[in-house]
Design a protein around this motif. Structure first.
Motif, PDB file in Angstrom:
ATOM      1  N   ALA A  68       0.821  -1.210   0.000  1.00  0.00           N
ATOM      2  CA  ALA A  68       0.000   0.000   0.000  1.00  0.00           C
ATOM      3  C   ALA A  68       0.860   1.267   0.000  1.00  0.00           C
ATOM      4  N   LEU A  69       1.996   1.206   0.665  1.00  0.00           N
ATOM      5  CA  LEU A  69       2.886   2.366   0.693  1.00  0.00           C
ATOM      6  C   LEU A  69       3.617   2.569  -0.637  1.00  0.00           C
ATOM      7  N   MET A  70       3.791   1.500  -1.412  1.00  0.00           N
ATOM      8  CA  MET A  70       4.477   1.601  -2.696  1.00  0.00           C
ATOM      9  C   MET A  70       3.586   2.165  -3.806  1.00  0.00           C
ATOM     10  N   LEU A  71       2.334   1.741  -3.835  1.00  0.00           N
ATOM     11  CA  LEU A  71       1.515   1.940  -5.024  1.00  0.00           C
ATOM     12  C   LEU A  71       1.119   3.380  -5.354  1.00  0.00           C
TER      13      LEU A  71
ATOM     14  N   PRO B  63      -3.626   6.852  -7.469  1.00  0.00           N
ATOM     15  CA  PRO B  63      -4.304   7.060  -6.178  1.00  0.00           C
ATOM     16  C   PRO B  63      -4.708   5.725  -5.574  1.00  0.00           C
ATOM     17  N   THR B  64      -4.344   5.524  -4.320  1.00  0.00           N
ATOM     18  CA  THR B  64      -4.405   4.189  -3.713  1.00  0.00           C
ATOM     19  C   THR B  64      -5.295   4.173  -2.483  1.00  0.00           C
ATOM     20  N   THR B  65      -6.135   3.116  -2.401  1.00  0.00           N
ATOM     21  CA  THR B  65      -6.928   2.836  -1.204  1.00  0.00           C
ATOM     22  C   THR B  65      -6.479   1.500  -0.631  1.00  0.00           C
ATOM     23  N   PHE B  66      -6.227   1.467   0.648  1.00  0.00           N
ATOM     24  CA  PHE B  66      -5.769   0.250   1.342  1.00  0.00           C
ATOM     25  C   PHE B  66      -6.954  -0.368   2.072  1.00  0.00           C
ATOM     26  N   PHE B  67      -7.398  -1.539   1.625  1.00  0.00           N
ATOM     27  CA  PHE B  67      -8.492  -2.278   2.244  1.00  0.00           C
ATOM     28  C   PHE B  67      -7.881  -3.280   3.221  1.00  0.00           C
ATOM     29  N   THR B  68      -8.007  -3.013   4.502  1.00  0.00           N
ATOM     30  CA  THR B  68      -7.303  -3.802   5.509  1.00  0.00           C
ATOM     31  C   THR B  68      -7.926  -5.171   5.738  1.00  0.00           C
ATOM     32  N   GLN B  69      -9.199  -5.354   5.385  1.00  0.00           N
ATOM     33  CA  GLN B  69      -9.894  -6.644   5.487  1.00  0.00           C
ATOM     34  C   GLN B  69      -9.857  -7.238   6.894  1.00  0.00           C
TER      35      GLN B  69
ATOM     36  N   ARG C  68       1.819   9.306   2.339  1.00  0.00           N
ATOM     37  CA  ARG C  68       1.850   8.821   0.963  1.00  0.00           C
ATOM     38  C   ARG C  68       0.534   9.062   0.238  1.00  0.00           C
ATOM     39  N   GLY C  69      -0.439   9.638   0.935  1.00  0.00           N
ATOM     40  CA  GLY C  69      -1.720   9.929   0.303  1.00  0.00           C
ATOM     41  C   GLY C  69      -2.625   8.730   0.162  1.00  0.00           C
ATOM     42  N   VAL C  70      -2.402   7.679   0.962  1.00  0.00           N
ATOM     43  CA  VAL C  70      -3.188   6.451   0.877  1.00  0.00           C
ATOM     44  C   VAL C  70      -4.443   6.580   1.729  1.00  0.00           C
ATOM     45  N   THR C  71      -5.582   6.253   1.138  1.00  0.00           N
ATOM     46  CA  THR C  71      -6.841   6.182   1.868  1.00  0.00           C
ATOM     47  C   THR C  71      -6.960   4.808   2.520  1.00  0.00           C
ATOM     48  N   VAL C  72      -7.341   4.769   3.784  1.00  0.00           N
ATOM     49  CA  VAL C  72      -7.507   3.502   4.504  1.00  0.00           C
ATOM     50  C   VAL C  72      -8.985   3.179   4.619  1.00  0.00           C
TER      51      VAL C  72
END
Length: 297
Positions: free
Chosen positions: A157-160, A165-171, A187-191
């Motif tokens: 998630a930190l790389m992409l 624009p990246t969203t991290f789905f923690t599941q 890094r501008g990642v949405t969680v």
């Protein structure tokens, strides 16, 4: 017929090993079942000189080139068992054939297990991918989701964001503490902690994902790290030791791609925690060289 080396697996690693041994003028046999892990991908990227070429096309050209060497034999089939010891190995094929060799090179690869989410598996290798270096450029500037399937998914998630624009789905698998939250924010990642329950889109394309609360998150590409396991039982049959990698077990190696079983070498995804065409090919070169030199010294 007896060979100096039998190579089981005709992918990037296996064919690279075969080329070294062919050029050393050793009688070798390449056994390949024709089911490479990358068969779901339309193109191979990041492989110097072959960027954008279809994996199947690369392998056809490799086969054409290797066929020019008179000491190389090929069998299209599945190796189902292997036994023996240094200088006296036997490999049995599904069709009943048995071949003997002084050395073995196992490049049999791994099988992927994806999260059990409707719409995910059928898009594997197309709009659902595992490697940003292999596929990130092709989905640049699109809405990217990272689907957690491993505690280290936050690394991906930190790389992409370098690609889109990246969203991290923690599941529910990756706890986001204050330190990780700060890194993701920088890094501008949405969680998103609400789990994905379905992948949506026409054909192999992705338009979004359905969440457990019924909401829809728009997406155009998903990256996830599958769990992996050796696709062949041969290494275990031969007594090779394994060690745990990030996604699953892989063959333990000593110097020169030698396994813990004398005379048995291994390369590619089944023998490495890192999976990449270039790395597999390089490891295959080393396995071929290692097997050749063991026949001399």
């Amino acid at each position: 017929m007896s060979y100096d080396v039998i190579i089981i697996g005709g992918g990037f690693a296996g064919m690279s090993a075969a080329l070294q041994l062919a050029r050393a003028r050793r009688p070798i046999l390449v056994v390949d079942a024709g089911l490479p892990r990358n068969r779901f991908a339309a193109a191979s990227h990041g492989f110097l000189g072959q960027d954008g070429a279809a994996p199947a096309a690369i392998m056809r050209e490799a086969l054409r080139q290797l066929s020019a060497y008179p000491t190389v034999d090929f069998v299209h089939g599945k190796a189902v068992s292997a036994a023996g010891e240094l200088d006296r190995f036997e490999v049995a094929l599904e069709n009943g054939e048995v071949h003997a060799a002084r050395r073995l090179v196992l490049t049999t690869g791994v099988a992927d297990t994806l999260p059990d989410i409707p719409g995910l598996a059928e898009r594997w290798g197309q709009s659902v991918m595992h490697c940003p270096y292999c596929h990130g450029y092709e989905v640049r500037d699109r809405r990217i989701g990272v689907l957690a399937n491993h505690p280290m998914a936050s690394h991906q998630a930190l790389m992409l964001p370098d690609w889109g624009p990246t969203t991290f789905f923690t599941q529910g698998m990756v706890p986001v503490d204050a330190e990780l939250a700060a890194k993701l924010e920088a890094r501008g990642v949405t969680v998103e902690t609400m789990a994905i329950v379905e992948v949506l889109g026409e054909g192999l394309a992705i338009s979004g994902v359905r969440l457990a609360d019924g909401g829809i998150a728009p997406l155009e590409a998903i990256f996830t790290v599958p769990k992996t396991a050796p696709v062949s039982p041969l290494a275990a049959q031969l007594g090779c030791a394994f060690e745990d990698g990030m996604t699953g077990p892989h063959v333990k190696l000593e110097a020169g791609q030698l396994t813990t079983t004398p005379g048995v070498y291994s390369a590619g995804d089944a023998a490495s925690p890192m999976h990449n065409a270039t790395l597999a090919s390089a490891a295959g070169v080393m396995a071929g060289i290692g097997a050749h030199q063991s026949l001399i010294f």
